[in-house]
Motif scaffolding. Structure first.
Motif, PDB file in Angstrom:
ATOM      1  N   MET A   1       5.950  -3.837  40.968  1.00 28.10           N
ATOM      2  CA  MET A   1       5.574  -3.909  39.565  1.00 28.10           C
ATOM      3  C   MET A   1       4.951  -2.589  39.146  1.00 28.10           C
ATOM      4  N   THR A   2       5.365  -2.079  38.016  1.00 23.04           N
ATOM      5  CA  THR A   2       4.869  -0.807  37.509  1.00 23.04           C
ATOM      6  C   THR A   2       3.585  -1.012  36.724  1.00 23.04           C
ATOM      7  N   ASN A   3       2.600  -0.142  36.972  1.00 23.06           N
ATOM      8  CA  ASN A   3       1.384  -0.148  36.168  1.00 23.06           C
ATOM      9  C   ASN A   3       1.603   0.740  34.957  1.00 23.06           C
ATOM     10  N   TRP A   4       1.081   0.306  33.817  1.00 25.73           N
ATOM     11  CA  TRP A   4       1.204   1.048  32.568  1.00 25.73           C
ATOM     12  C   TRP A   4      -0.183   1.435  32.095  1.00 25.73           C
ATOM     13  N   TYR A   5      -0.310   2.664  31.574  1.00 29.06           N
ATOM     14  CA  TYR A   5      -1.602   3.169  31.127  1.00 29.06           C
ATOM     15  C   TYR A   5      -1.527   3.610  29.682  1.00 29.06           C
ATOM     16  N   LYS A   6      -2.557   3.249  28.939  1.00 25.83           N
ATOM     17  CA  LYS A   6      -2.635   3.524  27.508  1.00 25.83           C
ATOM     18  C   LYS A   6      -2.676   5.033  27.248  1.00 25.83           C
ATOM     19  N   VAL A   7      -1.841   5.484  26.301  1.00 27.08           N
ATOM     20  CA  VAL A   7      -1.854   6.898  25.911  1.00 27.08           C
ATOM     21  C   VAL A   7      -2.045   7.070  24.412  1.00 27.08           C
ATOM     22  N   GLY A   8      -2.024   5.989  23.649  1.00 23.27           N
ATOM     23  CA  GLY A   8      -2.224   6.130  22.212  1.00 23.27           C
ATOM     24  C   GLY A   8      -2.058   4.818  21.478  1.00 23.27           C
ATOM     25  N   LYS A   9      -2.357   4.880  20.182  1.00 23.55           N
ATOM     26  CA  LYS A   9      -2.232   3.708  19.316  1.00 23.55           C
ATOM     27  C   LYS A   9      -1.447   4.114  18.076  1.00 23.55           C
ATOM     28  N   VAL A  10      -0.459   3.296  17.729  1.00 20.29           N
ATOM     29  CA  VAL A  10       0.332   3.525  16.525  1.00 20.29           C
ATOM     30  C   VAL A  10      -0.498   3.005  15.346  1.00 20.29           C
ATOM     31  N   ILE A  23      -2.617   7.910  17.119  1.00 21.19           N
ATOM     32  CA  ILE A  23      -3.882   8.496  17.562  1.00 21.19           C
ATOM     33  C   ILE A  23      -3.836   8.469  19.082  1.00 21.19           C
ATOM     34  N   SER A  24      -3.804   9.645  19.678  1.00 23.35           N
ATOM     35  CA  SER A  24      -3.644   9.761  21.128  1.00 23.35           C
ATOM     36  C   SER A  24      -4.950   9.544  21.869  1.00 23.35           C
ATOM     37  N   THR A  25      -4.831   8.951  23.046  1.00 23.87           N
ATOM     38  CA  THR A  25      -5.960   8.817  23.961  1.00 23.87           C
ATOM     39  C   THR A  25      -5.592   9.489  25.274  1.00 23.87           C
ATOM     40  N   THR A  26      -4.882  10.587  25.175  1.00 21.39           N
ATOM     41  CA  THR A  26      -4.478  11.346  26.348  1.00 21.39           C
ATOM     42  C   THR A  26      -4.776  12.812  26.114  1.00 21.39           C
ATOM     43  N   ASP A  27      -5.131  13.505  27.168  1.00 19.62           N
ATOM     44  CA  ASP A  27      -5.324  14.948  27.092  1.00 19.62           C
ATOM     45  C   ASP A  27      -4.007  15.693  27.271  1.00 19.62           C
ATOM     46  N   PHE A  28      -2.931  14.968  27.520  1.00 18.84           N
ATOM     47  CA  PHE A  28      -1.645  15.581  27.828  1.00 18.84           C
ATOM     48  C   PHE A  28      -0.582  15.159  26.819  1.00 18.84           C
ATOM     49  N   ALA A  29      -0.881  15.264  25.535  1.00 17.20           N
ATOM     50  CA  ALA A  29       0.032  14.788  24.495  1.00 17.20           C
ATOM     51  C   ALA A  29       1.400  15.453  24.589  1.00 17.20           C
ATOM     52  N   ASP A  30       1.439  16.761  24.798  1.00 17.13           N
ATOM     53  CA  ASP A  30       2.737  17.449  24.867  1.00 17.13           C
ATOM     54  C   ASP A  30       3.581  16.937  26.028  1.00 17.13           C
ATOM     55  N   GLU A  99     -11.087  16.503  37.860  1.00 14.92           N
ATOM     56  CA  GLU A  99     -10.421  15.994  36.664  1.00 14.92           C
ATOM     57  C   GLU A  99     -10.042  14.537  36.897  1.00 14.92           C
ATOM     58  N   PHE A 100     -10.114  13.733  35.829  1.00 19.53           N
ATOM     59  CA  PHE A 100      -9.874  12.307  35.960  1.00 19.53           C
ATOM     60  C   PHE A 100      -9.089  11.796  34.766  1.00 19.53           C
ATOM     61  N   TYR A 101      -8.301  10.761  34.993  1.00 27.85           N
ATOM     62  CA  TYR A 101      -7.668  10.045  33.904  1.00 27.85           C
ATOM     63  C   TYR A 101      -8.681   9.060  33.326  1.00 27.85           C
ATOM     64  N   TYR A 102      -8.537   8.749  32.038  1.00 30.20           N
ATOM     65  CA  TYR A 102      -9.455   7.812  31.389  1.00 30.20           C
ATOM     66  C   TYR A 102      -9.495   6.474  32.128  1.00 30.20           C
ATOM     67  N   GLU A 123     -15.386   2.623  27.194  1.00 23.87           N
ATOM     68  CA  GLU A 123     -14.563   3.411  26.275  1.00 23.87           C
ATOM     69  C   GLU A 123     -14.938   4.880  26.402  1.00 23.87           C
ATOM     70  N   ILE A 124     -13.999   5.750  26.066  1.00 21.52           N
ATOM     71  CA  ILE A 124     -14.255   7.185  26.022  1.00 21.52           C
ATOM     72  C   ILE A 124     -13.888   7.661  24.626  1.00 21.52           C
ATOM     73  N   ILE A 125     -14.839   8.330  23.983  1.00 24.85           N
ATOM     74  CA  ILE A 125     -14.624   8.849  22.635  1.00 24.85           C
ATOM     75  C   ILE A 125     -14.449  10.358  22.731  1.00 24.85           C
ATOM     76  N   GLU A 126     -13.351  10.840  22.163  1.00 22.87           N
ATOM     77  CA  GLU A 126     -13.109  12.281  22.156  1.00 22.87           C
ATOM     78  C   GLU A 126     -13.791  12.887  20.935  1.00 22.87           C
TER      79      GLU A 126
END
Length: 173
Positions: A1-10, A23-30, A99-102, A123-126
């Motif tokens: 089973m694949t784990n999925w991690y949040k990267v943004g909200k539409v 609105i992205s919640t990732t430091d690696f948007a590109d 370095e760490f992922y959220y 939660e982490i607020i940028e």
């Protein structure tokens, strides 16, 4: 089973050609929104998932604008408003030391240098200067906002899910 991690909200649609405003919640948007990248869209609390492939990505103001393969009009993407974007665990790259992922930080227990348990990071607020980690207190009460700076965050142990902090004056009421 694949784990999925949040990267943004539409948060909305953009224009009439099927773009969505994220609105992205990732430091690696590109990297996360590169053309051809597979993502998954799901509304919180619902089982229905929409696998999508990024067709186009651009920045506009404080948002990432995305268009997906097969979704060419506003009518196609209206259903995504309010949904969350996820990336597969397989697409996560190894980070440098310190370095760490959220998702690695959220849920960690926060303790003071003296060993007092404060709560867990929820939660982490940028912000512009540095991230702010929101700690939900043990036993309730007002959340603690910890700036992610060396003077406050002293040690991060991802394996044990423990973060040791120095509480500067004024951080906790």
């Amino acid at each position: 089973m694949t784990n999925w991690y949040k990267v943004g909200k539409v948060v909305n649609t953009h224009g009439v050609r099927g773009e969505v405003r994220v609105i992205s919640t990732t430091d690696f948007a590109d990297e996360r929104y590169a053309i051809g990248t597979s993502l998954m869209i799901r509304h919180e609390g619902q089982k229905e998932e929409f696998p999508v492939e990024v067709r186009h990505h651009r920045r506009h103001k404080n948002f990432d604008l995305l268009q997906f393969e097969g979704y060419h009009s506003i009518n196609d993407v209206e259903k995504f408003k309010g949904a969350t974007l996820y990336v597969s665990e397989e697409l996560l790259k190894e980070l440098d030391e310190g370095e760490f992922y959220y998702h690695e930080i959220i849920g960690c227990l926060v303790i003071t240098e003296e060993g007092t348990e404060l709560g867990k990071i929820k939660e982490i607020i940028e912000t512009g200067a540095n991230d702010v980690w929101v700690v939900q207190r043990i036993g309730g009460g007002k959340d603690i906002l910890l700036p992610y700076i060396e003077d406050v965050i002293k040690d991060i142990n991802i394996e044990e899910k423990i973060i040791r902090v120095h509480l500067m004056e004024g951080l906790v009421e």
